[in-house]
Write an enzyme that holds these catalytic residues in place. Structure first.
Site, PDB file in Angstrom:
ATOM      1  N   ARG A   1     -15.544  11.521   4.225  1.00 37.87           N
ATOM      2  CA  ARG A   1     -14.444  11.359   5.179  1.00 37.87           C
ATOM      3  C   ARG A   1     -13.144  11.843   4.538  1.00 37.87           C
ATOM      4  O   ARG A   1     -13.081  12.115   3.342  1.00 37.87           O
ATOM      5  CB  ARG A   1     -14.303   9.884   5.589  1.00 37.87           C
TER       6      ARG A   1
ATOM      7  N   ASN B   1      -4.466   2.794   5.163  1.00 38.98           N
ATOM      8  CA  ASN B   1      -5.567   3.753   5.305  1.00 38.98           C
ATOM      9  C   ASN B   1      -5.281   4.530   6.584  1.00 38.98           C
ATOM     10  O   ASN B   1      -5.447   4.013   7.689  1.00 38.98           O
ATOM     11  CB  ASN B   1      -6.900   2.998   5.380  1.00 38.98           C
TER      12      ASN B   1
ATOM     13  N   THR C   1      31.174  -9.662  -0.371  1.00 42.18           N
ATOM     14  CA  THR C   1      30.171  -8.583  -0.446  1.00 42.18           C
ATOM     15  C   THR C   1      30.874  -7.238  -0.635  1.00 42.18           C
ATOM     16  O   THR C   1      30.307  -6.316  -1.210  1.00 42.18           O
ATOM     17  CB  THR C   1      29.255  -8.557   0.797  1.00 42.18           C
ATOM     18  N   ASP C   2      32.123  -7.153  -0.178  1.00 46.86           N
ATOM     19  CA  ASP C   2      32.876  -5.913  -0.402  1.00 46.86           C
ATOM     20  C   ASP C   2      33.138  -5.702  -1.901  1.00 46.86           C
ATOM     21  O   ASP C   2      33.059  -4.574  -2.395  1.00 46.86           O
ATOM     22  CB  ASP C   2      34.204  -5.978   0.369  1.00 46.86           C
TER      23      ASP C   2
ATOM     24  N   HIS D   1      -5.899   6.956   9.321  1.00 44.04           N
ATOM     25  CA  HIS D   1      -7.160   7.474   9.854  1.00 44.04           C
ATOM     26  C   HIS D   1      -7.004   8.857  10.478  1.00 44.04           C
ATOM     27  O   HIS D   1      -5.989   9.164  11.114  1.00 44.04           O
ATOM     28  CB  HIS D   1      -7.726   6.506  10.899  1.00 44.04           C
TER      29      HIS D   1
ATOM     30  N   LYS E   1      25.330  -7.237  -0.817  1.00 42.95           N
ATOM     31  CA  LYS E   1      25.475  -5.983  -0.071  1.00 42.95           C
ATOM     32  C   LYS E   1      24.164  -5.216  -0.144  1.00 42.95           C
ATOM     33  O   LYS E   1      23.559  -5.097  -1.217  1.00 42.95           O
ATOM     34  CB  LYS E   1      26.611  -5.150  -0.690  1.00 42.95           C
TER      35      LYS E   1
ATOM     36  N   VAL F   1     -10.999   2.380  -0.209  1.00 44.87           N
ATOM     37  CA  VAL F   1      -9.608   2.295  -0.696  1.00 44.87           C
ATOM     38  C   VAL F   1      -9.529   1.181  -1.742  1.00 44.87           C
ATOM     39  O   VAL F   1      -8.885   1.325  -2.791  1.00 44.87           O
ATOM     40  CB  VAL F   1      -8.645   2.015   0.479  1.00 44.87           C
ATOM     41  N   GLN F   2     -10.221   0.059  -1.463  1.00 48.27           N
ATOM     42  CA  GLN F   2     -10.174  -1.097  -2.360  1.00 48.27           C
ATOM     43  C   GLN F   2     -10.581  -0.696  -3.777  1.00 48.27           C
ATOM     44  O   GLN F   2      -9.903  -1.022  -4.754  1.00 48.27           O
ATOM     45  CB  GLN F   2     -11.143  -2.200  -1.864  1.00 48.27           C
TER      46      GLN F   2
ATOM     47  N   PHE G   1     -17.390   5.556   2.969  1.00 46.49           N
ATOM     48  CA  PHE G   1     -17.244   4.136   3.296  1.00 46.49           C
ATOM     49  C   PHE G   1     -18.496   3.688   4.037  1.00 46.49           C
ATOM     50  O   PHE G   1     -18.702   4.021   5.195  1.00 46.49           O
ATOM     51  CB  PHE G   1     -15.985   3.889   4.145  1.00 46.49           C
TER      52      PHE G   1
HETATM   53  O1  LIG Z   1     -11.730   2.073   2.437  1.00 46.33           O
HETATM   54  C1  LIG Z   1     -11.843   1.374   3.451  1.00 46.33           C
HETATM   55  N1  LIG Z   1     -11.782   0.019   3.343  1.00 46.33           N
HETATM   56  C2  LIG Z   1     -11.907  -0.809   4.420  1.00 46.33           C
HETATM   57  O2  LIG Z   1     -11.839  -2.049   4.280  1.00 46.33           O
HETATM   58  C3  LIG Z   1     -12.110  -0.210   5.687  1.00 46.33           C
HETATM   59  N2  LIG Z   1     -12.279  -0.728   6.931  1.00 46.33           N
HETATM   60  C4  LIG Z   1     -12.422   0.335   7.776  1.00 46.33           C
HETATM   61  O3  LIG Z   1     -12.562   0.256   9.023  1.00 46.33           O
HETATM   62  N3  LIG Z   1     -12.364   1.514   7.079  1.00 46.33           N
HETATM   63  C5  LIG Z   1     -12.177   1.201   5.775  1.00 46.33           C
HETATM   64  N4  LIG Z   1     -12.040   1.956   4.664  1.00 46.33           N
END
Ligand SMILES: O=c1[nH]c(=O)c2[nH]c(=O)[nH]c2[nH]1
Length: 310
Positions: free
Chosen positions: A185, A263, A58-59, A265, A11, A236-237, A168
């Site tokens: 940014r 991410n 599932t009940d 935008h 469920k 971000v990575q 970035f």
């Molecule tokens: O932090 C980021 N990682 C990316 O891999 C990426 N690629 C992108 O277009 N912007 C960003 N920003």
């Protein structure tokens, strides 16, 4: 000749609310969660032979979710999921694994005239605290064998934004590239962070860790917020990797930490067509938040190399 390669059933979307009333103080506490419970085991005949004798309806699974919520604490969710999964394995010898997902929704106590209200709450965001638990037999072929608990805890749906402190640049530039490099940014995402606990060998081991589950959630949440806010983000990575490193350090019982981050935008808008208004680069103030497409950046960081399968 076709073969049933895998099967599970149960469920989903079972909504559960539980209240705790402190009779002495009159203070009430509430938990609202959405539960999914899927079972695996010797159930092939129900698919291949129309033999329903192996099917726990599932009940009935839904009923069990309610009954276990009544019989056991629902906090922390790691413990509730473990009790629930354990039930299916101890009650039904032909069931070899239970996959439980618990999503806990926020009900935050109201503060009225500066004091916590005894029984009123509000939803302060779509963030959830989640648990995915697989409860399985240590030797699947032995019906009476010991039961093991594989737990993953997570925070999802926590939306965050920083208006500066994110760059970035230095990425691949070729004939497919239009994105300009940036040293300043907006960074915005919806946090989805999972930490995987070392395997628990028994329900008693899960019970002994009850305090660790809440502490881990608090630590992860605090690390995520602080790192997001204070990191001079290169990407971000890189920021998510720093979060993973710190969560692994803060919670020694965790083997792996993972993130999946959109991410989101925010585009600059050139308004120079209107009376020469300056709204780009250092003059940018009004932006257009994008609903899509968005980047999607994921990683999993393990404590050591033995946990890495690539
Ligand atoms: O932090 C980021 N990682 C990316 O891999 C990426 N690629 C992108 O277009 N912007 C960003 N920003």
């Amino acid at each position: 000749m076709p073969i049933l390669a895998s099967a599970c059933y149960g469920k989903d979307n079972v909504r559960v609310y539980k209240v705790h009333r402190d009779e002495k103080t009159g203070v009430q506490s509430v938990t609202e969660m959405t539960v999914c419970c899927l079972l695996e085991g010797e159930i092939d005949a129900s698919y291949t032979q129309a033999d329903n004798s192996v099917v726990v309806a599932t009940d009935s699974i839904k009923n069990t979710i309610y009954i276990k919520a009544k019989e056991h604490p629902v906090n922390p969710p790691e413990l509730y999921a473990s009790h629930l999964g354990n039930h299916f394995l101890s009650r039904y010898p032909h069931i070899s694994a239970a996959h439980i997902k618990v999503v806990v929704h926020r009900w935050t106590r109201m503060s009225i005239d500066g004091s916590p209200h005894p029984h009123s709450f509000f939803r302060d965001g779509e963030e959830t605290r989640n648990v995915e638990a697989t409860i399985s037999r240590s030797s699947p072929s032995q019906k009476g064998s010991d039961v093991q608990f594989d737990l993953k805890s997570s925070i999802a749906g926590l939306s965050v934004l920083k208006s500066t402190g994110s760059a970035f640049h230095g990425f691949v530039r070729d004939e497919f590239t239009t994105l300009p490099e940036t040293w300043d940014r907006i960074l915005s995402t919806d946090i989805d962070c999972t930490w995987t606990w070392k395997r628990f060998a028994s329900l008693a081991e899960v019970q002994d860790s009850v305090e660790k589950f809440d502490k881990a959630w608090e630590s992860a949440r605090a690390i995520i917020m602080k790192t997001f806010a204070t990191d001079d983000s290169a990407s971000v990575q890189n920021t998510m990797y720093k979060m993973c490193e710190q969560i692994l350090k803060a919670v020694p019982e965790v083997d792996k930490t993972a993130f999946s981050l959109p991410n989101k935008h925010y585009f600059e808008i050139d308004l120079s067509w209107h009376k020469g208004i300056k709204n780009t680069g250092k003059d940018a103030e009004v932006y257009a938040p994008q609903s899509g497409p968005n980047g999607l950046i994921k990683c999993e960081v393990a404590r050591d190399v033995s946990m890495v399968i690539r």
